[in-house]
Design an enzyme around this catalytic site. Sequence first.
Site, mmCIF file in Angstrom:
data_model
loop_
_atom_site.group_PDB
_atom_site.id
_atom_site.type_symbol
_atom_site.label_atom_id
_atom_site.label_comp_id
_atom_site.label_asym_id
_atom_site.label_seq_id
_atom_site.Cartn_x
_atom_site.Cartn_y
_atom_site.Cartn_z
ATOM 1 N N ASP A 11 41.082 32.732 44.166
ATOM 2 C CA ASP A 11 40.680 33.153 44.924
ATOM 3 C C ASP A 11 41.954 32.719 46.539
ATOM 4 O O ASP A 11 41.811 31.475 47.023
ATOM 5 C CB ASP A 11 39.304 32.714 45.486
ATOM 6 C CG ASP A 11 38.712 33.621 45.751
ATOM 7 O OD1 ASP A 11 38.374 34.559 45.929
ATOM 8 O OD2 ASP A 11 37.893 32.864 47.298
ATOM 9 N N HIS B 276 37.372 36.522 59.325
ATOM 10 C CA HIS B 276 36.265 35.775 58.018
ATOM 11 C C HIS B 276 37.167 34.649 58.646
ATOM 12 O O HIS B 276 36.034 33.611 58.915
ATOM 13 C CB HIS B 276 36.329 35.603 56.485
ATOM 14 C CG HIS B 276 35.711 34.660 55.981
ATOM 15 N ND1 HIS B 276 34.580 34.920 55.894
ATOM 16 C CD2 HIS B 276 37.074 33.661 54.795
ATOM 17 C CE1 HIS B 276 34.705 34.138 54.932
ATOM 18 N NE2 HIS B 276 35.864 33.116 54.749
ATOM 19 N N GLU C 90 30.049 36.346 48.819
ATOM 20 C CA GLU C 90 31.516 36.334 49.395
ATOM 21 C C GLU C 90 32.127 38.091 48.870
ATOM 22 O O GLU C 90 32.573 38.172 47.326
ATOM 23 C CB GLU C 90 32.707 35.427 49.523
ATOM 24 C CG GLU C 90 32.352 34.650 50.088
ATOM 25 C CD GLU C 90 33.468 32.792 50.428
ATOM 26 O OE1 GLU C 90 34.447 33.119 48.922
ATOM 27 O OE2 GLU C 90 33.666 32.528 50.967
ATOM 28 N N GLU D 234 34.096 40.577 48.101
ATOM 29 C CA GLU D 234 36.107 40.391 48.004
ATOM 30 C C GLU D 234 36.086 41.447 46.988
ATOM 31 O O GLU D 234 35.353 42.601 46.376
ATOM 32 C CB GLU D 234 36.139 38.955 47.158
ATOM 33 C CG GLU D 234 35.871 37.716 47.904
ATOM 34 C CD GLU D 234 36.412 36.399 47.705
ATOM 35 O OE1 GLU D 234 37.222 37.126 46.380
ATOM 36 O OE2 GLU D 234 35.901 35.463 47.496
ATOM 37 N N ASP E 78 31.952 36.515 45.250
ATOM 38 C CA ASP E 78 32.464 35.311 45.103
ATOM 39 C C ASP E 78 30.764 34.108 45.603
ATOM 40 O O ASP E 78 31.239 33.480 46.165
ATOM 41 C CB ASP E 78 33.723 34.508 45.012
ATOM 42 C CG ASP E 78 34.335 32.996 44.825
ATOM 43 O OD1 ASP E 78 33.585 32.443 43.345
ATOM 44 O OD2 ASP E 78 34.822 32.395 45.504
ATOM 45 N N ARG F 9 26.732 26.561 49.723
ATOM 46 C CA ARG F 9 27.826 26.569 50.693
ATOM 47 C C ARG F 9 27.295 25.089 51.559
ATOM 48 O O ARG F 9 27.963 24.179 51.826
ATOM 49 C CB ARG F 9 27.392 26.758 52.060
ATOM 50 C CG ARG F 9 27.942 28.533 52.202
ATOM 51 C CD ARG F 9 29.094 29.027 52.278
ATOM 52 N NE ARG F 9 29.602 30.041 52.045
ATOM 53 C CZ ARG F 9 30.959 31.116 52.011
ATOM 54 N NH1 ARG F 9 31.698 30.034 51.416
ATOM 55 N NH2 ARG F 9 30.768 32.622 51.866
ATOM 56 N N GLN G 68 29.410 22.994 48.804
ATOM 57 C CA GLN G 68 30.877 23.034 49.144
ATOM 58 C C GLN G 68 30.700 22.336 50.574
ATOM 59 O O GLN G 68 32.164 21.506 50.442
ATOM 60 C CB GLN G 68 31.133 24.637 49.861
ATOM 61 C CG GLN G 68 32.437 25.155 49.800
ATOM 62 C CD GLN G 68 33.083 25.961 50.730
ATOM 63 O OE1 GLN G 68 32.319 27.154 50.329
ATOM 64 N NE2 GLN G 68 33.808 26.543 50.779
ATOM 65 N N LYS H 14 32.134 26.714 44.371
ATOM 66 C CA LYS H 14 32.706 28.133 44.301
ATOM 67 C C LYS H 14 32.857 28.003 42.292
ATOM 68 O O LYS H 14 32.505 29.517 41.795
ATOM 69 C CB LYS H 14 33.397 27.675 44.545
ATOM 70 C CG LYS H 14 33.395 28.101 45.492
ATOM 71 C CD LYS H 14 33.512 29.134 47.287
ATOM 72 C CE LYS H 14 33.852 28.926 47.950
ATOM 73 N NZ LYS H 14 33.892 30.272 48.789
ATOM 74 N N THR I 123 30.859 33.859 39.806
ATOM 75 C CA THR I 123 31.522 35.089 40.280
ATOM 76 C C THR I 123 31.654 36.174 39.208
ATOM 77 O O THR I 123 32.094 36.951 38.191
ATOM 78 C CB THR I 123 33.346 34.613 40.064
ATOM 79 O OG1 THR I 123 33.895 32.928 40.534
ATOM 80 C CG2 THR I 123 33.539 35.368 41.096
ATOM 81 N N GLU J 19 28.518 33.998 57.897
ATOM 82 C CA GLU J 19 29.338 34.803 58.967
ATOM 83 C C GLU J 19 27.859 35.645 59.915
ATOM 84 O O GLU J 19 27.562 35.066 60.633
ATOM 85 C CB GLU J 19 30.110 35.293 58.447
ATOM 86 C CG GLU J 19 31.543 34.766 58.721
ATOM 87 C CD GLU J 19 32.453 35.682 57.960
ATOM 88 O OE1 GLU J 19 33.302 36.339 58.766
ATOM 89 O OE2 GLU J 19 32.432 36.107 56.919
#
Length: 406
Positions: free
Chosen positions: A117, A124, A191, A193, A225, A229, A232, A245, A249, A354
């Site tokens: 990844d 971002h 996420e 992607e 993904d 948080r 992480q 993570k 996925t 975000e």
Amino acid sequence: MPPFDVPEGDPFGPHNLPYGVFSPSGDSERRVGVRLGDQVLDAGAAAAALGSPHQALLARPTLNPLLAAGRATWTEVRSAVTSWVTDPAYRETLAPLFHPLSEVSLHLPFEVADYVDFYASEHHARNVGKVFRPDAADSLTPNWKHLPIGYHGRSGTVVVSGTDVVRPSGQRKGPADPAPVFGPSIRLDIEAEVGFVVGVPSEQGTPVALGDFREHVFGLFLLNDWSARDIQAWEYVPLGPFLGKSFSTSVAAWITPLDALEHARVAPPERTHPLLPYLDDAAPGIEPGGYDLRISVALNGEVISEPPFSAMYWTAAQQLAQMTVNGASLRTGDLYGSGTVSGPEERQRGSLLELTWNGRNPLELPDGKRAFLEDGDVVTLTAWAPGPDGIRVGLGEVTGRIVPSA
């Protein structure tokens, strides 16, 4: 409506023809399928019925043999399938080999080898830097403009769209907490992607050059993904993401071949720092590496973001070159993700981290506020790209529902 009669302008018309793996209703046998509108053509059965030399590649339960066959074969198969679904001479033979999309089960389209990844969106990366390092002179790390940053994920937890996502548990520790605690993530995120799948392998010790991207990469697809948080944030120093993570996925059930996206190719953003030769996509003979993909992110049916993939600083070709420049080999089925796709505007951010600025500004939705995902939430990614004569090329959706920890 007969399977061949796709409405004009359908984003899954004969200009697209993505590949997937399906099983018909009442049958557990997995087969390679090609999507046409809201129908799925049994590609292996079609190849057998028409005496195609590619029958052995298409009559398989996974796309891996086709991926490994190489670019010349990919082009031949795509040309053949295009002919099958557009030439009236084949209608009578192929009509019984179509299945309504609503009546089939879709499966992970390829066997995943390795998973990498990336972190390729400048918007971002800057947003994340501002959230977590608000006093830093530069929100980007010193290496960010010099190489595509990436990390290894877990290939065994890549799942097909529609698979439920179990809320992960792990250690978390807030800045003011005296000690870590264990429990379900309370800051579960997405996420948005784009993923790329490798077809042709490479030898260990032999880097793949920028110009060889299309000789190795078969196609692309949407990817979510999922990210915890809070887990992480506590674990990632000094080696980066791990349990935050690796739990899930999600990837689309349909792989769009690169050849279907010729009209969507664009130049990437202007480079602000000189690049070393192996990453220099301004060098003579290097074709534009960006793709104009328009992504939408919906939470419980409400669109919350529309990230533009054309804004990605690092291209898929540069990511492939970075993955292999140290001599690491490619394998058929290698998957790599672009990293979160975010644009310059608030409405173009590809993660809740975000969009809510780490939970400080929750989203106002019809069913209530959201800072991060709650149990029962459903997230769906969709996308399209410009195609020939103004027709859109649709990408297969990625959807997932959050369920409580086991």
